[in-house]
Design a protein around this motif. Structure first.
Motif, mmCIF file in Angstrom:
data_model
loop_
_atom_site.group_PDB
_atom_site.id
_atom_site.type_symbol
_atom_site.label_atom_id
_atom_site.label_comp_id
_atom_site.label_asym_id
_atom_site.label_seq_id
_atom_site.Cartn_x
_atom_site.Cartn_y
_atom_site.Cartn_z
ATOM 1 N N ASP A 213 91.643 58.501 -40.720
ATOM 2 C CA ASP A 213 92.230 59.650 -40.744
ATOM 3 C C ASP A 213 91.491 60.619 -41.593
ATOM 4 O O ASP A 213 91.270 61.815 -41.555
ATOM 5 C CB ASP A 213 93.638 59.575 -41.186
ATOM 6 N N VAL A 214 90.859 60.160 -42.708
ATOM 7 C CA VAL A 214 90.305 60.617 -43.900
ATOM 8 C C VAL A 214 88.864 61.152 -43.259
ATOM 9 O O VAL A 214 88.255 62.341 -43.371
ATOM 10 C CB VAL A 214 90.161 59.990 -45.251
ATOM 11 N N LEU A 215 88.336 60.307 -42.477
ATOM 12 C CA LEU A 215 86.796 60.658 -42.089
ATOM 13 C C LEU A 215 87.105 61.993 -41.075
ATOM 14 O O LEU A 215 86.014 62.594 -41.016
ATOM 15 C CB LEU A 215 86.379 59.568 -41.286
ATOM 16 N N GLU A 216 87.851 61.952 -40.266
ATOM 17 C CA GLU A 216 88.097 63.214 -39.480
ATOM 18 C C GLU A 216 88.334 64.471 -40.103
ATOM 19 O O GLU A 216 88.114 65.593 -39.511
ATOM 20 C CB GLU A 216 89.209 62.771 -38.639
ATOM 21 N N GLN A 223 80.796 62.118 -43.642
ATOM 22 C CA GLN A 223 81.110 61.180 -42.457
ATOM 23 C C GLN A 223 80.018 60.147 -42.433
ATOM 24 O O GLN A 223 80.141 58.931 -42.377
ATOM 25 C CB GLN A 223 81.657 61.759 -41.161
ATOM 26 N N ILE A 224 78.822 60.578 -42.179
ATOM 27 C CA ILE A 224 77.524 59.831 -41.982
ATOM 28 C C ILE A 224 77.178 59.094 -43.067
ATOM 29 O O ILE A 224 77.117 57.683 -42.886
ATOM 30 C CB ILE A 224 76.544 60.570 -41.603
ATOM 31 N N GLU A 225 77.471 59.574 -44.297
ATOM 32 C CA GLU A 225 77.087 58.725 -45.668
ATOM 33 C C GLU A 225 78.104 57.502 -45.625
ATOM 34 O O GLU A 225 77.792 56.500 -45.840
ATOM 35 C CB GLU A 225 77.246 59.826 -46.784
ATOM 36 N N ILE A 226 79.384 57.825 -45.664
ATOM 37 C CA ILE A 226 80.396 56.863 -45.636
ATOM 38 C C ILE A 226 80.149 55.727 -44.671
ATOM 39 O O ILE A 226 80.053 54.540 -44.840
ATOM 40 C CB ILE A 226 81.659 57.336 -45.691
ATOM 41 N N LEU A 227 79.983 56.091 -43.438
ATOM 42 C CA LEU A 227 79.879 55.227 -42.524
ATOM 43 C C LEU A 227 78.707 54.260 -42.492
ATOM 44 O O LEU A 227 78.748 53.095 -42.258
ATOM 45 C CB LEU A 227 79.863 55.996 -40.989
ATOM 46 N N GLY A 228 77.494 54.887 -43.285
ATOM 47 C CA GLY A 228 76.174 54.177 -43.021
ATOM 48 C C GLY A 228 76.366 53.210 -44.233
ATOM 49 O O GLY A 228 75.595 52.061 -44.366
ATOM 50 N N LYS A 229 77.395 53.268 -45.139
ATOM 51 C CA LYS A 229 77.707 52.284 -46.269
ATOM 52 C C LYS A 229 78.585 51.196 -45.953
ATOM 53 O O LYS A 229 78.608 50.358 -46.810
ATOM 54 C CB LYS A 229 78.008 53.078 -47.510
ATOM 55 N N LEU A 230 79.321 51.262 -44.919
ATOM 56 C CA LEU A 230 80.121 50.137 -44.235
ATOM 57 C C LEU A 230 79.243 49.036 -43.839
ATOM 58 O O LEU A 230 78.404 49.272 -43.059
ATOM 59 C CB LEU A 230 81.227 50.861 -43.246
ATOM 60 N N ASP A 246 86.961 62.563 -32.060
ATOM 61 C CA ASP A 246 86.332 62.556 -33.349
ATOM 62 C C ASP A 246 85.192 61.394 -33.530
ATOM 63 O O ASP A 246 84.221 61.526 -34.048
ATOM 64 C CB ASP A 246 87.206 62.411 -34.425
ATOM 65 N N ALA A 247 85.623 60.228 -32.995
ATOM 66 C CA ALA A 247 84.466 59.306 -32.966
ATOM 67 C C ALA A 247 83.396 59.522 -32.162
ATOM 68 O O ALA A 247 82.125 59.267 -32.604
ATOM 69 C CB ALA A 247 85.209 57.764 -32.477
ATOM 70 N N ALA A 248 83.462 60.002 -30.823
ATOM 71 C CA ALA A 248 82.280 60.312 -30.395
ATOM 72 C C ALA A 248 81.283 61.559 -30.958
ATOM 73 O O ALA A 248 80.364 61.386 -31.030
ATOM 74 C CB ALA A 248 82.854 61.102 -29.034
ATOM 75 N N ASP A 249 82.146 62.543 -31.509
ATOM 76 C CA ASP A 249 81.435 63.610 -32.351
ATOM 77 C C ASP A 249 80.581 62.971 -33.522
ATOM 78 O O ASP A 249 79.474 63.109 -33.794
ATOM 79 C CB ASP A 249 82.343 64.460 -33.001
ATOM 80 N N ARG A 276 82.384 57.937 -22.343
ATOM 81 C CA ARG A 276 82.866 58.779 -21.598
ATOM 82 C C ARG A 276 82.994 60.275 -21.994
ATOM 83 O O ARG A 276 82.632 61.202 -21.401
ATOM 84 C CB ARG A 276 84.362 58.693 -20.892
ATOM 85 N N LEU A 277 83.273 60.155 -23.335
ATOM 86 C CA LEU A 277 83.639 61.613 -24.155
ATOM 87 C C LEU A 277 81.887 62.040 -24.215
ATOM 88 O O LEU A 277 81.818 63.168 -24.173
ATOM 89 C CB LEU A 277 84.309 61.689 -25.240
ATOM 90 N N MET A 278 81.085 61.209 -24.482
ATOM 91 C CA MET A 278 79.921 61.653 -25.046
ATOM 92 C C MET A 278 78.962 62.146 -23.906
ATOM 93 O O MET A 278 77.872 62.656 -23.884
ATOM 94 C CB MET A 278 79.218 60.498 -25.641
ATOM 95 N N ALA A 279 79.340 61.782 -22.719
ATOM 96 C CA ALA A 279 78.452 62.034 -21.436
ATOM 97 C C ALA A 279 78.807 63.613 -21.348
ATOM 98 O O ALA A 279 78.149 64.209 -20.537
ATOM 99 C CB ALA A 279 79.224 61.319 -20.131
#
Length: 439
Positions: A213-216, A223-230, A246-249, A276-279
């Motif tokens: 919820d917070v990442l969104e 977002q990219i920084e936090i995801l990269g450290k997990l 939001d995950a697709a974005d 499907r969304l990223m298409a």
């Protein structure tokens, strides 16, 4: 406050409203600012970081605070609207002092056992306007607040040491617990203003759903920084908990190799929705939509529809209507029959079939509809969500107004505060109390 004023633990101040003398709300307490001093002298409390109504974080010196209670803070009403910027000599009390591992001081002056800081207390000095941090609430052992291990005790500031040292493995359980009642957007705003190190520690302490919820609500770079450290497995779990759009974005901003690795780690059904969304092109109805609208078969009743609408996971926009389709009733569905708006559900008896209430006059959007046309569609029909249907007549998803606004606003809108006219005037009129912060 006079001598003998009550001691206040700072966790009780997190998020409390700040009022001016006539009772109008100025904002809410986001953090407190302190300056550590040499030796074992208690830190001086310089002021508070207050989030005003525009989500701007401003500094309010303690000289402009006339009353402090656990339920409210009273100020003089004079607030400088210049954005708060932390100085090298300053410490954020909630953001940096809680969860630290420090050591008790033995009677002979030697360093004793390691303890974890759960909270600190502030008190106004007698006959002065100065405030100090005079007490520290700690837990023995290495368990955080959520683990409930070890004895707790309150000690004088001078009875602990280690606050001035840089810490590499600082936990975040107590900080997370302090802000557990914040809305995701407000917690994201707080997280954005922490240091990268502290931001990663807090993100690690949040559970998957809360972090999703917070990442969104965070800017793209955060977002990219936090995801990269997990760890990759955890990152995949968090992506599964995010709304598919939001995950697709977020995934679309990652290098191709990393994106494919995370998609492979996700559950196949969640990864399929995201792929499907990223298409679709980003600024089209297909790129904007979520694949998880409320879908019902025509033989479902109004009672069934209301039960689905009231589920807590539904956003207000998605809960504003249900989409009636023939089986299968997961996107992409069978034939799309029409929409039933929430107000119509409230007007009809619970046993009524939704198939009899369909609004079939509203034309659906095609997945390739460009953003300007989507915007005009929402404005023309006064909608907060709209169906997206393919050429075969199957429902693919729904576009919500928040996603439309997200793509209409500048890319850095989450980092740019809205300035109301009275705030601009206040900012021009008031100046920061340099004396309080400088020394």
């Amino acid at each position: 406050m006079a001598a003998g004023a009550p001691r206040i633990f700072v966790s009780h101040l997190a998020g409390v409203p700040v009022f001016d003398p006539v009772g109008d709300q100025v904002g809410r307490v986001s953090d407190l600012v302190a300056m550590l001093r040499v030796g074992r002298r208690p830190p001086r409390l310089l002021g508070m970081v207050v989030e005003v109504l525009s989500r701007r974080r401003v500094f309010v010196p303690m000289t402009r605070i006339t009353g402090v209670e656990s339920g409210q803070v009273i100020s003089t009403g004079v607030v400088n609207m210049r954005r708060f910027e932390q100085r090298p000599t300053e410490r954020l009390v909630l953001g940096e002092l809680l969860d630290r591992r420090v050591r008790l001081v033995e009677p002979d002056g030697r360093e004793g056992e390691e303890v974890t800081v759960l909270d600190v207390a502030i008190q106004q000095l007698p006959a002065r306007r100065d405030w100090e941090i005079d007490k520290v609430f700690v837990r023995r052992g290495k368990g955080g607040a959520l683990r409930r291990k070890g004895e707790t005790l309150t000690v004088e500031w001078s009875a602990v040491t280690g606050f001035s040292l840089e810490e590499h493995g600082q936990g975040a359980e107590n900080l997370v617990a302090t802000f557990e009642n914040l809305r995701p957007a407000d917690l994201a705003n707080m997280l954005h203003h922490l240091s990268p190190k502290r931001r990663a520690e807090v993100a690690t302490a949040l559970d998957d759903d809360r972090l999703a919820d917070v990442l969104e609500e965070l800017p793209e770079d955060d977002q990219i920084e936090i995801l990269g450290k997990l760890k990759e497995e955890r990152a995949a779990d968090v992506l599964e908990a995010m709304d598919p759009d939001d995950a697709a974005d977020l995934l679309s901003e990652l290098p191709e190799e990393e994106k494919e690795r995370l998609l492979t780690l996700m559950r196949p059904s969640d990864a399929a929705d995201v792929r499907r969304l990223m298409a679709y092109e980003e600024r089209t109805a297909g790129g904007l939509m979520t694949t998880e609208p409320i879908v019902l078969r025509p033989d479902a009743t109004v009672a069934d529809a209301l039960a689905r609408v009231r589920q807590q996971d539904n956003s207000p926009a998605l809960a504003a209507q249900v989409y009636v389709c023939r089986p299968p009733d997961e996107t992409p569905t069978g034939k799309y029959l029409g929409t039933v708006h929430f107000q119509r559900l409230l007007r009809d008896p619970p046993f009524t079939l939704v198939g009899a209430l369909i609004d079939s006059d509203l034309p659906p959007l095609g997945p390739d509809t460009p953003l300007p046309a989507v915007t005009s569609y929402f404005a023309a029909y006064n909608l907060v969500a709209a169906p997206v249907v393919d050429e075969s007549g199957s429902l693919l998803g729904a576009v919500t107004v928040d996603d439309v606004l997200d793509h209409l606003l500048p890319d850095d809108w989450r980092e740019t505060e809205f300035h109301a006219p009275h705030e601009r005037a206040e900012r021009e009129r008031a100046e920061r109390d340099e004396g309080v912060r400088g020394g």
